[in-house]
Enzyme design. Structure first.
Site, PDB file in Angstrom:
ATOM      1  N   ASN A  84      -6.248  -8.258   2.735  1.00  0.00           N
ATOM      2  CA  ASN A  84      -7.471  -7.345   3.329  1.00  0.00           C
ATOM      3  C   ASN A  84      -8.251  -8.069   4.035  1.00  0.00           C
ATOM      4  O   ASN A  84      -9.069  -9.022   3.458  1.00  0.00           O
ATOM      5  CB  ASN A  84      -8.258  -6.442   2.314  1.00  0.00           C
ATOM      6  CG  ASN A  84      -9.150  -5.732   2.894  1.00  0.00           C
ATOM      7  OD1 ASN A  84      -9.808  -5.759   4.008  1.00  0.00           O
ATOM      8  ND2 ASN A  84      -9.697  -4.725   1.874  1.00  0.00           N
ATOM      9  N   CYS A 102     -15.528  -3.275   6.415  1.00  0.00           N
ATOM     10  CA  CYS A 102     -14.413  -3.027   6.738  1.00  0.00           C
ATOM     11  C   CYS A 102     -13.950  -2.124   7.924  1.00  0.00           C
ATOM     12  O   CYS A 102     -12.884  -1.837   8.758  1.00  0.00           O
ATOM     13  CB  CYS A 102     -13.573  -2.575   5.499  1.00  0.00           C
ATOM     14  SG  CYS A 102     -13.307  -3.664   4.269  1.00  0.00           S
ATOM     15  N   HIS A 132      -6.931   1.067   7.716  1.00  0.00           N
ATOM     16  CA  HIS A 132      -7.396  -0.136   7.305  1.00  0.00           C
ATOM     17  C   HIS A 132      -6.417  -0.603   6.318  1.00  0.00           C
ATOM     18  O   HIS A 132      -6.087   0.032   5.578  1.00  0.00           O
ATOM     19  CB  HIS A 132      -8.697   0.015   6.627  1.00  0.00           C
ATOM     20  CG  HIS A 132      -9.517  -0.944   5.978  1.00  0.00           C
ATOM     21  ND1 HIS A 132      -9.493  -2.325   6.451  1.00  0.00           N
ATOM     22  CD2 HIS A 132     -10.060  -1.159   4.785  1.00  0.00           C
ATOM     23  CE1 HIS A 132      -9.912  -3.158   5.595  1.00  0.00           C
ATOM     24  NE2 HIS A 132     -10.515  -2.582   4.480  1.00  0.00           N
TER      25      HIS A 132
HETATM   26  N1  COA Z   1      -4.520  -9.412 -12.578  1.00  0.00           N
HETATM   27  C1  COA Z   1      -3.901  -8.905 -13.603  1.00  0.00           C
HETATM   28  N2  COA Z   1      -4.520  -7.784 -14.037  1.00  0.00           N
HETATM   29  C2  COA Z   1      -5.666  -7.229 -13.743  1.00  0.00           C
HETATM   30  C3  COA Z   1      -6.462  -7.953 -12.595  1.00  0.00           C
HETATM   31  C4  COA Z   1      -5.657  -8.741 -11.981  1.00  0.00           C
HETATM   32  N3  COA Z   1      -6.303  -9.214 -10.796  1.00  0.00           N
HETATM   33  N4  COA Z   1      -7.439  -7.176 -12.474  1.00  0.00           N
HETATM   34  C5  COA Z   1      -7.421  -6.075 -13.310  1.00  0.00           C
HETATM   35  N5  COA Z   1      -6.391  -6.394 -14.139  1.00  0.00           N
HETATM   36  C6  COA Z   1      -6.165  -5.462 -15.284  1.00  0.00           C
HETATM   37  C7  COA Z   1      -7.315  -4.738 -15.986  1.00  0.00           C
HETATM   38  O1  COA Z   1      -7.849  -5.543 -16.770  1.00  0.00           O
HETATM   39  C8  COA Z   1      -6.583  -3.534 -16.675  1.00  0.00           C
HETATM   40  O2  COA Z   1      -6.091  -3.948 -17.778  1.00  0.00           O
HETATM   41  P1  COA Z   1      -6.033  -2.828 -18.960  1.00  0.00           P
HETATM   42  O3  COA Z   1      -5.178  -1.555 -18.423  1.00  0.00           O
HETATM   43  O4  COA Z   1      -5.351  -3.759 -20.137  1.00  0.00           O
HETATM   44  O5  COA Z   1      -7.437  -2.692 -19.384  1.00  0.00           O
HETATM   45  C9  COA Z   1      -5.392  -3.185 -15.718  1.00  0.00           C
HETATM   46  O6  COA Z   1      -5.193  -4.407 -14.917  1.00  0.00           O
HETATM   47  C10 COA Z   1      -5.921  -2.113 -14.670  1.00  0.00           C
HETATM   48  O7  COA Z   1      -7.184  -2.298 -14.123  1.00  0.00           O
HETATM   49  P2  COA Z   1      -7.643  -1.569 -12.906  1.00  0.00           P
HETATM   50  O8  COA Z   1      -9.123  -2.144 -12.346  1.00  0.00           O
HETATM   51  O9  COA Z   1      -7.906  -0.236 -13.390  1.00  0.00           O
HETATM   52  O10 COA Z   1      -6.634  -1.736 -11.593  1.00  0.00           O
HETATM   53  P3  COA Z   1      -6.186  -0.822 -10.445  1.00  0.00           P
HETATM   54  O11 COA Z   1      -5.228  -0.240 -10.735  1.00  0.00           O
HETATM   55  O12 COA Z   1      -7.548  -0.167 -10.108  1.00  0.00           O
HETATM   56  O13 COA Z   1      -6.131  -1.771  -9.313  1.00  0.00           O
HETATM   57  C11 COA Z   1      -7.220  -3.115  -7.550  1.00  0.00           C
HETATM   58  C12 COA Z   1      -6.969  -2.992  -8.918  1.00  0.00           C
HETATM   59  C13 COA Z   1      -8.252  -3.796  -7.201  1.00  0.00           C
HETATM   60  C14 COA Z   1      -5.756  -3.442  -6.972  1.00  0.00           C
HETATM   61  C15 COA Z   1      -7.421  -1.358  -6.812  1.00  0.00           C
HETATM   62  O14 COA Z   1      -8.474  -0.669  -7.746  1.00  0.00           O
HETATM   63  C16 COA Z   1      -7.729  -1.313  -5.638  1.00  0.00           C
HETATM   64  O15 COA Z   1      -6.987  -1.775  -4.731  1.00  0.00           O
HETATM   65  N6  COA Z   1      -8.796  -1.129  -5.147  1.00  0.00           N
HETATM   66  C17 COA Z   1      -9.241  -0.641  -3.793  1.00  0.00           C
HETATM   67  C18 COA Z   1      -9.600  -1.924  -3.434  1.00  0.00           C
HETATM   68  C19 COA Z   1     -10.091  -2.160  -1.979  1.00  0.00           C
HETATM   69  O16 COA Z   1      -9.052  -1.755  -1.311  1.00  0.00           O
HETATM   70  N7  COA Z   1     -11.249  -2.418  -1.628  1.00  0.00           N
HETATM   71  C20 COA Z   1     -11.572  -2.564  -0.179  1.00  0.00           C
HETATM   72  C21 COA Z   1     -11.797  -1.240   0.410  1.00  0.00           C
HETATM   73  S1  COA Z   1     -12.594  -1.582   1.902  1.00  0.00           S
END
Ligand code: COA
Length: 337
Positions: free
Chosen positions: A293, A122, A262
């Protein structure tokens, strides 16, 4: 005594001359991705700010999208393809390991320019802008075409809850050329390989193919990501890098007009803006809502949208910052062309 080798010097300074973009035709709203990952439009919007993304069709290859974005960037720079003497392509989704897609792009554009790909995920586009600025100032090239392009859908598992809704496809391009005044500030870049595993291709090609003793998986090695640590790293560590890029360029927050981070996640963008204490007058790129993204393409696509919609005007001072797999990052201040 060793023979004296002639040396060259380039332009006093470098700047971005023009920016172009290609967004795939197909718009994919959240409604179209939720079933495969047992999610909801509400969850995706709340956690990421993404409403839709673009997914490339069969004709919209890495090369095709790059050429379309590049033609626009070259035209907007007031140049012809023949003026380009170096093509740098940042991508992680060109599926041929060799040769570089940059040579095919250069050929289709109609130039015999030096051409090569870089792999910095990225953050690749901002790495490319830094290289281009250095090439122009050192005299290695006069006009460098920097492309950020991805067909992320080729390397995604569309049933993976952690990635399927995040990524999109597209291409952005910028031409960097000579300037009498500084138009690209010093880069702040680096890596944190201790976190190598947080975003990566799940397995290497040898594992896919396997051996006589141990058969491979035989399936495309898709992208896997530990979203939560990436989220925390990006939200906090990257704001410091943005501030350092401003300092290195001698720019205060008052001087800054535009912030193009980004486009990973709207919450990361907001957290960075808060952490950097960006004043209200700074216009912030929010392309992620419609584009998802797009990895290496995200910064040029977001900048291009701001320029075409009038949110980034010629002469504005913009901070670019990109970060991702590696982990790797790069940031610099530029003058909007
Ligand atoms: N849809 C619905 N629920 C989901 C899910 C989805 N796609 N993915 C995870 N969940 C649930 C999980 O099971 C968890 O449930 P629980 O609380 O009952 O255990 C809850 O949502 C929270 O999961 P978590 O992984 O902690 O979510 P988060 O707040 O970290 O959000 C992302 C997930 C991916 C949106 C976030 O971590 C993110 O944006 N990270 C950066 C990613 C990124 O930009 N990467 C590229 C960088 S270059």
């Amino acid at each position: 005594m060793a023979a004296q080798i002639a040396s060259v010097t380039g332009a006093p300074h470098a700047r971005v001359l023009g920016v172009g973009a290609y967004r795939p035709e197909r718009i994919v709203p959240n409604a179209d991705v939720i079933e495969a990952i047992d999610s909801s439009d509400e969850w995706i919007q709340q956690r990421s700010g993404i409403k839709s993304r673009r997914w490339a069709g069969p004709e919209e290859s890495v090369q095709m999208m790059s050429v379309a974005a590049s033609r626009l960037a070259i035209e907007r720079s007031g140049l012809d393809a023949a003026d380009i003497d170096c093509v740098v392509v940042a991508t992680v989704s060109h599926l041929l390991q060799t040769p570089a897609v940059a040579t095919a792009i250069a050929h289709e554009l109609g130039t015999h320019a030096a051409a090569f790909d870089i792999s910095a995920a990225c953050s690749g586009f901002c790495h490319g802008i830094s290289l281009a600025s250095d090439f122009v100032r050192a005299g290695s090239a006069r006009h460098v075409l920097v492309i950020g392009v991805e067909r992320m859908t080729d390397i995604l598992d569309l049933s993976d809850r952690g990635t399927a809704f995040i990524f999109g496809d597209g291409a952005g391009a910028a031409v960097v050329g000579p300037s009498d005044t500084p138009g690209i500030g010093p880069v702040v870049w680096g890596s944190d390989g201790e976190q190598f595993d947080l975003i990566r291709q799940r397995e290497d090609w040898r594992d896919v193919v396997g051996t006589a003793d141990s058969p491979g998986s035989g399936v495309m090695p898709h992208l896997v990501m530990e979203g939560n640590p990436v989220f925390r790293w990006a939200s906090f560590a990257m704001a410091k890098i943005g501030t350092q890029a401003l300092d290195k360029a001698g720019i205060t927050l008052d001087d800054l007009d535009v912030f193009v981070p980004h486009q990973a996640n709207m919450r990361i963008i907001d957290a960075m803006a808060r952490s950097m204490k960006l004043p209200a007058h700074v216009r912030i790129a929010r392309d992620v809502a419609e584009q998802g993204n797009t990895s290496a393409a995200s910064v040029p696509l977001a900048l291009e949208r701001m320029m075409t919609e009038g949110d980034a005007r010629s002469g504005d001072t913009a901070l670019l910052i990109a970060f991702g797999a590696g982990l790797s990052y790069a940031a610099q201040v530029i003058t909007v062309p």
